[in-house]
Scaffold this motif. Structure first.
Motif, mmCIF file in Angstrom:
data_model
loop_
_atom_site.group_PDB
_atom_site.id
_atom_site.type_symbol
_atom_site.label_atom_id
_atom_site.label_comp_id
_atom_site.label_asym_id
_atom_site.label_seq_id
_atom_site.Cartn_x
_atom_site.Cartn_y
_atom_site.Cartn_z
ATOM 1 N N ILE A 60 -5.957 19.381 0.428
ATOM 2 C CA ILE A 60 -4.955 18.323 0.431
ATOM 3 C C ILE A 60 -5.584 17.058 0.994
ATOM 4 N N MET A 61 -5.546 15.989 0.192
ATOM 5 C CA MET A 61 -6.155 14.729 0.591
ATOM 6 C C MET A 61 -5.085 13.654 0.680
ATOM 7 N N SER A 62 -5.334 12.669 1.515
ATOM 8 C CA SER A 62 -4.443 11.528 1.631
ATOM 9 C C SER A 62 -4.998 10.408 0.754
ATOM 10 N N THR A 86 0.850 -1.182 0.000
ATOM 11 C CA THR A 86 0.000 0.000 0.000
ATOM 12 C C THR A 86 0.888 1.234 0.000
ATOM 13 N N VAL A 87 0.680 2.078 -1.001
ATOM 14 C CA VAL A 87 1.450 3.305 -1.146
ATOM 15 C C VAL A 87 0.520 4.480 -0.873
ATOM 16 N N GLN A 88 0.925 5.342 0.059
ATOM 17 C CA GLN A 88 0.119 6.520 0.384
ATOM 18 C C GLN A 88 0.810 7.758 -0.151
ATOM 19 N N ARG A 89 0.004 8.715 -0.643
ATOM 20 C CA ARG A 89 0.534 9.990 -1.098
ATOM 21 C C ARG A 89 -0.476 11.077 -0.778
ATOM 22 N N ARG A 90 0.003 12.310 -0.739
ATOM 23 C CA ARG A 90 -0.865 13.450 -0.470
ATOM 24 C C ARG A 90 -0.918 14.297 -1.729
ATOM 25 N N ALA A 91 -2.135 14.651 -2.127
ATOM 26 C CA ALA A 91 -2.300 15.430 -3.348
ATOM 27 C C ALA A 91 -3.509 16.351 -3.184
ATOM 28 N N PRO A 92 -3.500 17.497 -3.855
ATOM 29 C CA PRO A 92 -4.654 18.388 -3.770
ATOM 30 C C PRO A 92 -5.828 17.860 -4.592
#
Length: 104
Positions: free
Chosen positions: A50-52, A37-43
């Motif tokens: 900003i969402m996870s 599982t790869v998590q990133r933060r992006a608008p």
């Protein structure tokens, strides 16, 4: 009139570097496969908040044989790299284990 056609140049086609991701192993219950599982933060595209975000990848591990020889455990941080398709869902392989999980 004689038309001259140039022979196509031999291009040195380089594929470039494969994409890499860093994530946490969430399942190791398959033979030669782990789920990362790869998590990133992006608008948000419209609102800008900003969402996870997270995405799951199935990655190939050659020396992982689940019931007999477990080499990667759940909770390990690993680096995965893009590779040619190994099966219907597997397009990634584990390059290295960055950090072993504390609860073994």
């Amino acid at each position: 009139m004689a038309e001259t056609t140039e022979a196509p140049k031999a291009e040195t086609s380089t594929r470039g570097r494969p994409k890499t991701r860093v994530g946490i192993v969430t399942s190791n219950k398959m033979q030669k496969t782990v789920v990362v599982t790869v998590q990133r933060r992006a608008p948000h595209p419209k609102y800008g908040k900003i969402m996870s975000l997270r995405e799951k990848y199935k990655a190939h591990v050659e020396d992982h044989d689940y019931p007999k020889k477990v080499t990667i455990n759940e909770g390990d941080r690993v680096r995965i790299a893009e590779t040619k398709p190994a099966s219907k869902d597997k397009r990634w392989r584990v390059v290295e284990v960055l950090e072993k999980s504390k609860n073994v």
